[in-house]
Design a protein around this motif. Structure first.
Motif: not given
Length: 121
Positions: A25-33, A93-100
Motif C-alpha cells: 500500500s502507499g505509493n506503489i507506482f514508485s516501486i522498481n523491484a 520470510y520477508y517481503c521487500s520493495a525498492e524504489g524511488r
C-alpha cells in the motif's frame, strides 16, 4: 513510501506447500523491484527471488523449480508459491520493495514484518 504486510506462513511437513502473500500500500507506482528474502536462525538474510516491473524474475539456486513468484496488480499483492518444501526452507520470510519516491527523489527500501515458515521432517 510503501507499506508491506506478509501473510501465509505456518507449519508444514516436508514435501508440502505454502503460499505467501505480500500486500503493498502507499505509493506503489514508485516501486522498481520487489522480492522475497529469508533468514534462518544463525544465518545471514538471503535473497529468495526478485522481480522487476520489466517482468524479470531471478531465483536463488536453492529454490529454483520449487518456488514461483507472481503478482496480482489489481490487488497490489505479490505471492510466493512454495512447493516441495524442505526442512532447510525453514526461516522467517520477508517481503521487500525498492524504489524511488516522488517528488522528493529519495531511494528507499521497505520491508514487511516477516512471516515464519517452519518445515518439519
Amino acid at each position: 513510501q510503501v507499506q508491506l504486510v506478509e501473510s501465509g506462513g505456518g507449519l508444514v511437513q516436508a514435501g508440502g506447500s505454502l503460499r505467501l502473500s505480500c500486500a503493498a500500500s502507499g505509493n506503489i507506482f514508485s516501486i522498481n523491484a520487489m522480492g522475497w528474502y529469508r533468514q534462518a536462525p544463525g544465518k545471514q538474510r538471503e535473497l529468495v527471488v526478485v522481480t522487476t516491473r520489466g517482468g524479470s524474475a531471478n531465483y536463488a539456486d536453492s529454490v529454483k523449480g520449487r518456488f514461483t513468484i507472481s503478482r496480482d496488480n489489481a490487488e497490489n499483492t505479490m505471492y510466493l508459491q512454495m512447493n516441495s518444501l524442505k526442512p532447510e526452507d525453514t526461516a522467517v520470510y520477508y517481503c521487500s520493495a525498492e524504489g524511488r519516491s516522488w517528488p522528493d527523489i529519495k531511494d528507499y527500501v521497505s520491508w514487511g514484518q516477516g512471516t515464519q515458515v517452519t518445515v518439519s521432517s
